[in-house]
Design an enzyme around this catalytic site. Structure first.
Site, mmCIF file in Angstrom:
data_model
loop_
_atom_site.group_PDB
_atom_site.id
_atom_site.type_symbol
_atom_site.label_atom_id
_atom_site.label_comp_id
_atom_site.label_asym_id
_atom_site.label_seq_id
_atom_site.Cartn_x
_atom_site.Cartn_y
_atom_site.Cartn_z
ATOM 1 N N LEU A 1 0.857 -1.171 0.000
ATOM 2 C CA LEU A 1 0.000 0.000 0.000
ATOM 3 C C LEU A 1 0.899 1.228 0.000
ATOM 4 C CD1 LEU A 1 -2.634 -0.884 2.771
ATOM 5 C CD2 LEU A 1 -2.935 -1.078 0.297
ATOM 6 N N ASP A 2 0.475 2.278 -0.667
ATOM 7 C CA ASP A 2 1.230 3.522 -0.629
ATOM 8 C C ASP A 2 1.322 4.026 0.810
ATOM 9 O OD1 ASP A 2 1.550 3.504 -3.362
ATOM 10 O OD2 ASP A 2 -0.109 4.889 -3.742
ATOM 11 N N LYS A 3 2.331 4.813 1.065
ATOM 12 C CA LYS A 3 2.548 5.366 2.401
ATOM 13 C C LYS A 3 1.292 6.056 2.932
ATOM 14 C CE LYS A 3 5.457 8.774 4.807
ATOM 15 N NZ LYS A 3 6.601 9.724 4.656
#
Length: 246
Positions: free
Chosen positions: A53-55
């Protein structure tokens, strides 16, 4: 401690908070906290992330607890997902993990639709190598769940329209959801890369909370060892209640 949504002898799923990287990366060298290390220390054993998942994205993040399970899940997540919606294909083809996200976007999209828009590999993706410009098919189903109107001027309009949408990607390209929503002119609120900075700042100031408004709400997959269906759910955090009633 990281909230654990599911755990057995082979898998563990956490509810990743927004702002936490999955693992160390040269793209964000200043960070010192990572989900992988935090979960490893919390459980007292090695863990393997099987997707990312993106930050800025919160929600369901799955890890394997042994290398063999990591390999099985890695192959499952490496496919295009086959996460078609009901009535959209032969059920036998729906074998890959199915992901459902929630996002708050600019504007009022239509009731539902499909974004079928190929995406180029991003040059910053270290794994792309010399194929960084390769264009790949990318498909995202979406439907509008609620519409909001904020008392914030935007452009020539006295108020700002936003909408809560549900997203179901069929493919897993890097930044697919963020890039697809920008493509249909409904970028995700709080997206510093693909959204509008002035609008993001205005909404953050009005809500009193700054984040990328993207949440991995549900992950459905077959257990890699038993074949039993798993349905792992992460409810949106309390900050989502800052949005006014639709």
């Amino acid at each position: 401690m990281l909230p654990i949504l599911y755990q057995d002898a082979h898998l563990v799923a956490i509810d990743k908070p927004a702002g936490l990287l999955v693992h160390r990366t040269g793209l964000d060298a200043g960070e010192t906290r990572f989900a992988l290390q935090l979960l490893r220390d919390q459980l007292g054993r090695p863990v393997w992330p099987v997707h990312r998942l993106d930050k800025g994205t919160s929600g369901v993040l799955l890890f394997a607890l042994d290398a063999g399970t990591a390999g099985l899940l890695g192959r499952a997540f490496a496919g295009d997902g086959a996460s078609q919606g009901p009535g959209e294909g032969d059920s036998a083809a729906q074998t890959g993990p199915a992901k459902t996200y929630l996002a708050m976007v600019r504007g009022w999209p239509a009731e539902a639709g499909l974004i079928d828009h190929p995406l180029a590999r991003l040059a910053e993706d270290a794994r792309a190598g010399p194929r960084a410009t390769l264009v790949q098919p990318a498909r995202t189903h979406w439907r509008t769940l609620a519409r909001h109107e904020l008392p914030l001027p935007y452009g020539a309009f006295p108020r700002t329209r936003c909408a809560l949408v549900e997203l179901r990607p069929e493919t897993g390209r890097r930044h697919q959801l963020r890039r697809h929503l920008k493509h249909i002119a409904h970028p995700i609120i709080g997206d510093a890369s693909y959204g509008k900075g002035a609008l993001n700042r205005a909404v953050a100031g009005w809500l009193g909370w700054q984040r990328l408004w993207l949440h991995a709400a549900r992950l459905e997959l077959a257990h890699p060892h038993t074949g039993q269906p798993l349905h792992i759910v992460a409810p949106p955090g309390p900050e989502w209640r800052r949005w006014p009633p639709a």
